[in-house]
Design a protein around this motif. Sequence first.
Motif, PDB file in Angstrom:
ATOM      1  N   SER A 363      -6.520  -5.993   8.706  1.00 34.81           N
ATOM      2  CA  SER A 363      -5.166  -5.945   8.137  1.00 34.81           C
ATOM      3  C   SER A 363      -5.224  -5.675   6.644  1.00 34.81           C
ATOM      4  O   SER A 363      -6.258  -5.860   5.991  1.00 34.81           O
ATOM      5  CB  SER A 363      -4.431  -7.268   8.384  1.00 34.81           C
ATOM      6  N   VAL A 364      -4.099  -5.234   6.111  1.00 35.11           N
ATOM      7  CA  VAL A 364      -3.936  -5.082   4.674  1.00 35.11           C
ATOM      8  C   VAL A 364      -2.459  -5.252   4.351  1.00 35.11           C
ATOM      9  O   VAL A 364      -1.592  -4.864   5.144  1.00 35.11           O
ATOM     10  CB  VAL A 364      -4.446  -3.703   4.179  1.00 35.11           C
ATOM     11  N   GLY A 365      -2.172  -5.859   3.209  1.00 36.87           N
ATOM     12  CA  GLY A 365      -0.784  -5.997   2.772  1.00 36.87           C
ATOM     13  C   GLY A 365      -0.022  -7.093   3.477  1.00 36.87           C
ATOM     14  O   GLY A 365      -0.593  -8.003   4.074  1.00 36.87           O
ATOM     15  N   MET A 366       1.291  -6.987   3.445  1.00 35.32           N
ATOM     16  CA  MET A 366       2.166  -8.035   3.955  1.00 35.32           C
ATOM     17  C   MET A 366       2.286  -8.019   5.473  1.00 35.32           C
ATOM     18  O   MET A 366       2.315  -6.958   6.091  1.00 35.32           O
ATOM     19  CB  MET A 366       3.584  -7.872   3.384  1.00 35.32           C
ATOM     20  N   THR A 367       2.380  -9.210   6.048  1.00 37.01           N
ATOM     21  CA  THR A 367       2.782  -9.308   7.445  1.00 37.01           C
ATOM     22  C   THR A 367       4.276  -9.024   7.528  1.00 37.01           C
ATOM     23  O   THR A 367       4.978  -9.007   6.511  1.00 37.01           O
ATOM     24  CB  THR A 367       2.508 -10.711   7.997  1.00 37.01           C
ATOM     25  N   GLU A 368       4.781  -8.823   8.731  1.00 41.83           N
ATOM     26  CA  GLU A 368       6.220  -8.594   8.901  1.00 41.83           C
ATOM     27  C   GLU A 368       7.017  -9.783   8.371  1.00 41.83           C
ATOM     28  O   GLU A 368       8.020  -9.615   7.653  1.00 41.83           O
ATOM     29  CB  GLU A 368       6.531  -8.367  10.378  1.00 41.83           C
ATOM     30  N   THR A 403       2.535  -1.253  11.849  1.00 43.07           N
ATOM     31  CA  THR A 403       2.788  -0.931  10.452  1.00 43.07           C
ATOM     32  C   THR A 403       4.159  -1.446  10.026  1.00 43.07           C
ATOM     33  O   THR A 403       5.104  -1.469  10.810  1.00 43.07           O
ATOM     34  CB  THR A 403       2.720   0.590  10.206  1.00 43.07           C
ATOM     35  N   VAL A 404       4.231  -1.866   8.767  1.00 40.67           N
ATOM     36  CA  VAL A 404       5.456  -2.434   8.202  1.00 40.67           C
ATOM     37  C   VAL A 404       5.837  -1.630   6.961  1.00 40.67           C
ATOM     38  O   VAL A 404       5.032  -1.489   6.033  1.00 40.67           O
ATOM     39  CB  VAL A 404       5.252  -3.921   7.830  1.00 40.67           C
ATOM     40  N   GLY A 414       2.526  -3.087   4.791  1.00 39.89           N
ATOM     41  CA  GLY A 414       1.402  -3.742   5.447  1.00 39.89           C
ATOM     42  C   GLY A 414       1.012  -3.034   6.724  1.00 39.89           C
ATOM     43  O   GLY A 414       1.805  -2.291   7.320  1.00 39.89           O
ATOM     44  N   ALA A 415      -0.230  -3.259   7.145  1.00 47.86           N
ATOM     45  CA  ALA A 415      -0.725  -2.716   8.408  1.00 47.86           C
ATOM     46  C   ALA A 415      -1.603  -3.758   9.073  1.00 47.86           C
ATOM     47  O   ALA A 415      -2.394  -4.434   8.395  1.00 47.86           O
ATOM     48  CB  ALA A 415      -1.499  -1.424   8.169  1.00 47.86           C
ATOM     49  N   VAL A 430      -5.632   1.290   3.681  1.00 49.27           N
ATOM     50  CA  VAL A 430      -5.931   0.785   2.335  1.00 49.27           C
ATOM     51  C   VAL A 430      -5.844   1.929   1.330  1.00 49.27           C
ATOM     52  O   VAL A 430      -5.266   1.776   0.245  1.00 49.27           O
ATOM     53  CB  VAL A 430      -7.328   0.130   2.296  1.00 49.27           C
ATOM     54  N   VAL A 431      -6.411   3.065   1.685  1.00 45.04           N
ATOM     55  CA  VAL A 431      -6.296   4.243   0.821  1.00 45.04           C
ATOM     56  C   VAL A 431      -4.831   4.615   0.637  1.00 45.04           C
ATOM     57  O   VAL A 431      -4.374   4.920  -0.477  1.00 45.04           O
ATOM     58  CB  VAL A 431      -7.087   5.430   1.410  1.00 45.04           C
ATOM     59  N   GLY A 432      -4.071   4.562   1.741  1.00 52.67           N
ATOM     60  CA  GLY A 432      -2.647   4.866   1.661  1.00 52.67           C
ATOM     61  C   GLY A 432      -1.923   3.958   0.681  1.00 52.67           C
ATOM     62  O   GLY A 432      -1.103   4.428  -0.130  1.00 52.67           O
ATOM     63  N   LYS A 433      -2.217   2.664   0.742  1.00 57.77           N
ATOM     64  CA  LYS A 433      -1.558   1.727  -0.175  1.00 57.77           C
ATOM     65  C   LYS A 433      -1.984   1.976  -1.617  1.00 57.77           C
ATOM     66  O   LYS A 433      -1.178   1.895  -2.549  1.00 57.77           O
ATOM     67  CB  LYS A 433      -1.860   0.277   0.230  1.00 57.77           C
ATOM     68  N   THR A 434      -3.273   2.255  -1.804  1.00 60.61           N
ATOM     69  CA  THR A 434      -3.767   2.499  -3.157  1.00 60.61           C
ATOM     70  C   THR A 434      -3.102   3.735  -3.768  1.00 60.61           C
ATOM     71  O   THR A 434      -2.806   3.775  -4.963  1.00 60.61           O
ATOM     72  CB  THR A 434      -5.294   2.681  -3.139  1.00 60.61           C
ATOM     73  N   LEU A 435      -2.839   4.745  -2.929  1.00 66.68           N
ATOM     74  CA  LEU A 435      -2.169   5.968  -3.397  1.00 66.68           C
ATOM     75  C   LEU A 435      -0.645   5.830  -3.411  1.00 66.68           C
ATOM     76  O   LEU A 435       0.062   6.798  -3.695  1.00 66.68           O
ATOM     77  CB  LEU A 435      -2.564   7.145  -2.504  1.00 66.68           C
TER      78      LEU A 435
END
Length: 470
Positions: A363-368, A403-404, A414-415, A430-435
Amino acid sequence: MSNSYDVIVLGSGPGGYVAAIRCAQLGLKTAIVERENLGGICLNWGCIPTKALLRSAEILHYAQHAKDYGLKIAGEIEADLEAVVKRSRGVAKQLNQGVTHLMKKNKIAVHMGEGTLTGPTSLTVKGEKGEEKLTAKHVIVATGARARDLPFAKADGKRVWTYRHAMTPSEMPKKLLVIGSGAIGIEFASFYNDMGADVTVVEMLDRIVPVEDAEVSAFLEKSLTKQGMTIMTGAGVEDIKATDKAVTAKIKGKDGKVAETEFSHCIVAIGIMPNTENVGLDKLVEMDRGFIQIDDYGRTKSKGLWAIGDCTPGPWLAHKASHEGVTTAEAIAKELGNKDVHPHPLNRDAIPGCTYCHPQIASVGMTEAKAKEAGYEVKVGVFPFIGNGKAIALGEAEGFTKTVFDAKTGELLGAHMVGAEVTEMIQGYVVGKTLETTEAELMQTVFPHPTISESMHESVLGAYGRAIHI
């Protein structure tokens, strides 16, 4: 050799040795101090050797289910625990030697021994060379953390284990109690379950792997139960009595009733404690529950003294420590006059988490739930692996990708993934969030076919009502 350096790193785990290498790359005279093994807990007793154990269990699982793949294996499939552990230790040794090589390659001085700060930029090392006094322009504390004990059940290495004991067992547990369902607890529960032990997991919160998305927790509990584990959530171990032959635990269930059950062994996986005592830190840094408080670049309140990794606030993950090591090394180089480095603070929203149980979690980022608590209006897409051709072909059709998104801006919040190989796929998000990507870029990305990663694309499409294969 002079014992004066530009930078001294105290601790050689994935944060410390990476920080030392980056300092050396930037032309700084660097030393590292280590009391036990180069590579720290992660390389020698954590991340790497546990994955070697889990790989053996995975191969055993596939061999036992060969018939599902149209194969016949003559004779009974058995696990040789001693050989499995020996392989795991061999992997750790190989990587330890690799870090030793990297220290030599980068001309980093290694001082083996117990390091104690005598000031923000000085320390003594008691070790193989007696007592050495070292000084530096900057010191990075990377002393890591250790397993937390239950107050009424100290680990003895015989019947009550920490993760370290569980990696080098003297015997195979017949009936195993795992206290705590975070990454460490669930990974060992998964390993020993695949190896043939009768496993019970006790978690005090209302679901296992509680930091993950609720749907992932529910899916994993169902899967592990199907594999034969006993999962007790909303429960607590109130007392443990260990003898030479067994462990007796009093477990309070979610109904409030206390039952006494006997196990052959117990693994305590209830969290970590930072290694910040007896290092000379007391008057030099601010601490919260033993964790060193730092700014976004690793600075403490004392000029010239920095800290990274598991001895600082979480998440307590090896890759977070390594990233902090690079950031801090570059911040130090900048302070020492290097105009070509531009350190960036750590983005904690883009740190992936991976749990290598069976099935895997990533996972990465926020949960729902966290996204909604933060006030976002969300769009959520969930795509099950049963709709993915590669997953079906692999015989790994259990799992999903979720995905959220922020409904207003399309930001990927988040994912969350559970299933085969998701620990390898999460980096795409993670790359998507960083970009700072939105759903538009992800929708326009071409995913290779056939791969399980196509579930990532379908999940994004699903959040906007455009999924194809469901």
